[in-house]
Motif scaffolding. Sequence first.
Motif, PDB file in Angstrom:
ATOM      1  N   LEU A  74       0.820  -1.217   0.000  1.00  0.00           N
ATOM      2  CA  LEU A  74       0.000   0.000   0.000  1.00  0.00           C
ATOM      3  C   LEU A  74       0.854   1.268   0.000  1.00  0.00           C
ATOM      4  O   LEU A  74       0.324   2.372  -0.168  1.00  0.00           O
ATOM      5  CB  LEU A  74      -0.916   0.018   1.229  1.00  0.00           C
ATOM      6  CG  LEU A  74      -2.061  -0.995   1.274  1.00  0.00           C
ATOM      7  CD1 LEU A  74      -2.823  -0.859   2.593  1.00  0.00           C
ATOM      8  CD2 LEU A  74      -3.008  -0.796   0.100  1.00  0.00           C
ATOM      9  N   GLY A  75       2.158   1.112   0.211  1.00  0.00           N
ATOM     10  CA  GLY A  75       3.045   2.271   0.242  1.00  0.00           C
ATOM     11  C   GLY A  75       3.117   2.964   1.584  1.00  0.00           C
ATOM     12  O   GLY A  75       3.594   4.101   1.669  1.00  0.00           O
ATOM     13  N   ARG A  76       2.666   2.281   2.648  1.00  0.00           N
ATOM     14  CA  ARG A  76       2.705   2.909   3.968  1.00  0.00           C
ATOM     15  C   ARG A  76       4.133   2.856   4.519  1.00  0.00           C
ATOM     16  O   ARG A  76       4.777   1.806   4.525  1.00  0.00           O
ATOM     17  CB  ARG A  76       1.758   2.193   4.932  1.00  0.00           C
ATOM     18  CG  ARG A  76       0.307   2.282   4.524  1.00  0.00           C
ATOM     19  CD  ARG A  76      -0.213   3.719   4.577  1.00  0.00           C
ATOM     20  NE  ARG A  76      -1.428   3.836   3.770  1.00  0.00           N
ATOM     21  CZ  ARG A  76      -1.454   4.298   2.543  1.00  0.00           C
ATOM     22  NH1 ARG A  76      -0.335   4.712   1.957  1.00  0.00           N
ATOM     23  NH2 ARG A  76      -2.596   4.380   1.884  1.00  0.00           N
ATOM     24  N   ASP A  77       4.593   3.998   5.006  1.00  0.00           N
ATOM     25  CA  ASP A  77       5.931   4.055   5.601  1.00  0.00           C
ATOM     26  C   ASP A  77       5.980   3.330   6.940  1.00  0.00           C
ATOM     27  O   ASP A  77       7.035   2.875   7.374  1.00  0.00           O
ATOM     28  CB  ASP A  77       6.372   5.510   5.779  1.00  0.00           C
ATOM     29  CG  ASP A  77       6.633   6.199   4.453  1.00  0.00           C
ATOM     30  OD1 ASP A  77       6.980   5.501   3.477  1.00  0.00           O
ATOM     31  OD2 ASP A  77       6.478   7.428   4.391  1.00  0.00           O
ATOM     32  N   ALA A  78       4.817   3.255   7.604  1.00  0.00           N
ATOM     33  CA  ALA A  78       4.765   2.590   8.902  1.00  0.00           C
ATOM     34  C   ALA A  78       3.352   2.089   9.155  1.00  0.00           C
ATOM     35  O   ALA A  78       2.378   2.656   8.651  1.00  0.00           O
ATOM     36  CB  ALA A  78       5.199   3.539  10.015  1.00  0.00           C
TER      37      ALA A  78
END
Length: 265
Positions: A74-78
């Motif tokens: 999803l491209g979430r950094d965290a």
Amino acid sequence: MTHDRDILLTLFDRELREHARPDGPGVRVERTADVVRQAGAADDWNGVVWSSPGLDAVRADAAIAEQVEHFTALGRDAFEWKLYAHDRPADLGQRLVRAGFVAEPPETLLVAPVADLPTAVELPEGVTLRTVTDAAGVELMAAAHERAFGSDGSRLRHQVLARLAAAPDSFVGVLAMVGDEPVSSARMELYPGTGFAGLWGGGTVEPWRGRGIYRALVAYRARIAAERGFRYLQVDATDLSRPILQRLGFRVLTTTTPYVYRRRA
């Protein structure tokens, strides 16, 4: 009615974790065989809220790997895996760490029957309450949050503005003001279809701590929860607020620890 700890914990697990609802507009709750997770934009809360009590070592490692893959895609950094002390297997926290998660400070889950809580709002002289209903109020809330906790309020701004725009009846925001200065802020999330409302925030700036503002904000929100028919209030408490809440009638159910996975550069 008895409010036995195990009964309350089972109710909490079922209503707020296993059958979790999105905590704001634009986010979705997804259910797999072994976890319930929430996914949204970068400024929303992304993470795992429930894991199956039937997880064994093999299934746990597979579920952890699946969530890392999912949120990374999803491209979430965290994202966060919200682990409770009674979750299984018993070494789930260690398995998360081995997979690259970092444990943040634990908090104590407390619950109280709304009917048992004080609702009289007693404020120190010179302090007034103001509800948060617009963008100006959100800015004051974020400012109080930043001063009280020493952390950035950008995510709070985003989430509260979105909630006020899309679902204002499921949110209560309140400020303690000294003149035009916000010295404390707090919010309450109302969970429709459950018996629970959640208390969040409650940070007070250093010069105004120890004067009863935190207790007053709890009482204010407890009164609203009672008026709207909610049976229980839930708090994830720090060591600073836990003793105050226990004196008000909250009971310790368990502890919860955020395990955070940050994508590598």
